[in-house]
Scaffold this active site. Structure first.
Site, PDB file in Angstrom:
ATOM      1  N   ASP A 241     -11.630 -14.128 -24.309  1.00  0.00           N
ATOM      2  CA  ASP A 241     -12.255 -13.233 -25.281  1.00  0.00           C
ATOM      3  C   ASP A 241     -13.185 -14.097 -26.136  1.00  0.00           C
ATOM      4  OD1 ASP A 241     -12.588 -10.919 -27.014  1.00  0.00           O
ATOM      5  OD2 ASP A 241     -11.304 -12.030 -28.413  1.00  0.00           O
ATOM      6  N   ASP A 243     -14.996 -13.183 -29.863  1.00  0.00           N
ATOM      7  CA  ASP A 243     -14.814 -13.161 -31.317  1.00  0.00           C
ATOM      8  C   ASP A 243     -13.333 -13.204 -31.684  1.00  0.00           C
ATOM      9  OD1 ASP A 243     -17.549 -12.867 -31.300  1.00  0.00           O
ATOM     10  OD2 ASP A 243     -17.486 -10.699 -31.593  1.00  0.00           O
TER      11      ASP A 243
END
Length: 397
Positions: A241, A243
């Protein structure tokens, strides 16, 4: 699992005409992929399902398969052979082996491989009471020709071996839980193809399917062999992932909209470099709803990722592939986490086995996306940052 399947039956008796000239001297199941006979890979997979008895239905050059596998003890399974004439069809072979079959068994074909969710296949079958539960590839990418239609409840409403019915979606990939009664119902004299029972079960509402978005791999013809060879390299990959996992997350309801907004979390570059040094493919998978909401454009996102890649390059590190979802919450896409679409896109593009992958993310939606793809995962937090997760992962290899 709600029921125990104790036997697999593998159809492996045909001539394999599409693999000539290899099959002039050897049977199709013996075709080597990454140096290993394909049949060995299927036996290992059956063993991984917790099944310890395999009935191999052979015909063409059966002696080579028997010599390779023996009694199955080197694989930790018991192998029983039933050898019939080369010209026998699938139903003929099953009918001949009828006395060897358990009341319910896993039926497989010798030329396809897919890391199916076997537990889901078994549990779905127990719930819906189907006589045959197929494994079906969704075929959203048009990888092959569709041959059926699966309803939302899993019931197969059309099975068309000739593939001429309009709006077919999905393809039978050769893993099926089968009730023995369907074999017993075959004609005694001329059983023919076993697939002819499928339309009959459709009419009775007794044919169901478990659908997967994970591509299957085949030795059915040379045109598929490069992808199959690539898949069986068993490459390891990490999904990251973005952020909150590698960079500081924007405030709630805000987005990283320009390069200067992208600020690395402590240890994240070091973690990525560590994965690079261990020859692990790194795949970024990121929801970017700011695009759909008009806060930023895809060109803005490219500039952010250019900055990210430049920072990594200075450290001798890299992210190998980037996938992002530009859609909003209500657009119904497959790619927005917690949907696993981006993981499956990467799986198909890179010929990955998701069983060999892991996802690191800081949101429960990341973990849910991994779970739905049957990918391992770990939740990243302030107390358990990416660098610690990566160290643990590499130490486990």
């Amino acid at each position: 699992m709600k029921q125990k399947i104790e036997q697999a039956v593998i159809l492996a008796g045909g001539k394999g005409e599409r693999l000539k000239p290899f099959t002039d001297k050897s049977p199709k199941p013996m075709y080597p992929v990454q140096g290993v006979p394909f049949i060995d890979r299927l036996v290992d997979q059956v063993k991984s399902f917790g099944i310890n008895e395999i009935v191999l239905l052979l015909g063409y050059m059966a002696d080579q398969v028997v010599e390779e596998l023996g009694d199955g003890s080197k694989f930790g399974v018991k192998i029983i052979y039933d050898i019939t004439p080369v010209e026998y069809d699938t139903g003929d072979r099953l009918k001949h082996a009828q006395s060897l079959l358990k009341d319910k068994f896993l039926l497989m074909y010798c030329d396809n491989y897919c890391p199916i969710d076997f537990e889901s296949l078994v549990n779905s079958n127990a719930e819906n009471g189907s006589l045959i539960q197929l494994s079906v590839y969704s075929n959203k990418d048009g990888y092959t020709k569709n041959n059926l239609i699966v309803e939302e409840d899993g019931r197969v409403s059309v099975y068309d071996k000739k593939r001429v019915t309009p709006n077919l979606q999905g393809v039978d990939i050769g893993y099926a839980l089968v009730d023995k009664c369907t074999v017993e119902a075959l004609d005694d004299d001329m059983p023919g193809s076993f697939a002819k029972v499928y339309p009959q079960l459709v009419e009775k509402g007794k044919l169901y399917a478990t659908v997967t978005d994970h591509r299957y791999y085949s030795i059915g013809g040379f045109e598929r062999m490069p992808l199959t060879e690539e898949f069986f390299k068993n490459k390891k990959a990490v999904f990251l992932d973005r952020d909150g996992t590698i960079n500081v997350r924007a405030p709630k309801a805000c987005y990283i909209e320009k390069p200067e907004d992208f600020v690395w979390l402590d240890g994240a570059i070091e973690a990525i470099k560590m994965l690079n040094d261990n020859n692990i493919i790194i795949i970024l998978v990121s929801n970017q709803p700011g695009i759909a909401r008009g806060n930023m454009t895809e060109e803005d996102l490219k500039l952010i990722h250019d900055k990210m890649n430049a920072d990594l390059a200075k450290a001798g590190a890299r992210i190998d592939h980037i996938y992002y979802c530009p859609h909003g919450w209500d657009e119904g896409c497959d790619c927005r986490k917690p949907n696993p679409g981006m993981l499956y896109m990467a799986q198909r593009d890179l010929s990955l086995n998701i069983d060999n992958c892991i996802l690191f993310g800081d949101d429960e939606r990341d973990i849910e996306a991994a779970d739905r793809a049957r990918c391992k995962s770990e939740l990243i937090t302030e107390e358990y940052p990416l660098i610690e997760a990566v160290k643990k992962y590499i130490n486990s290899l």
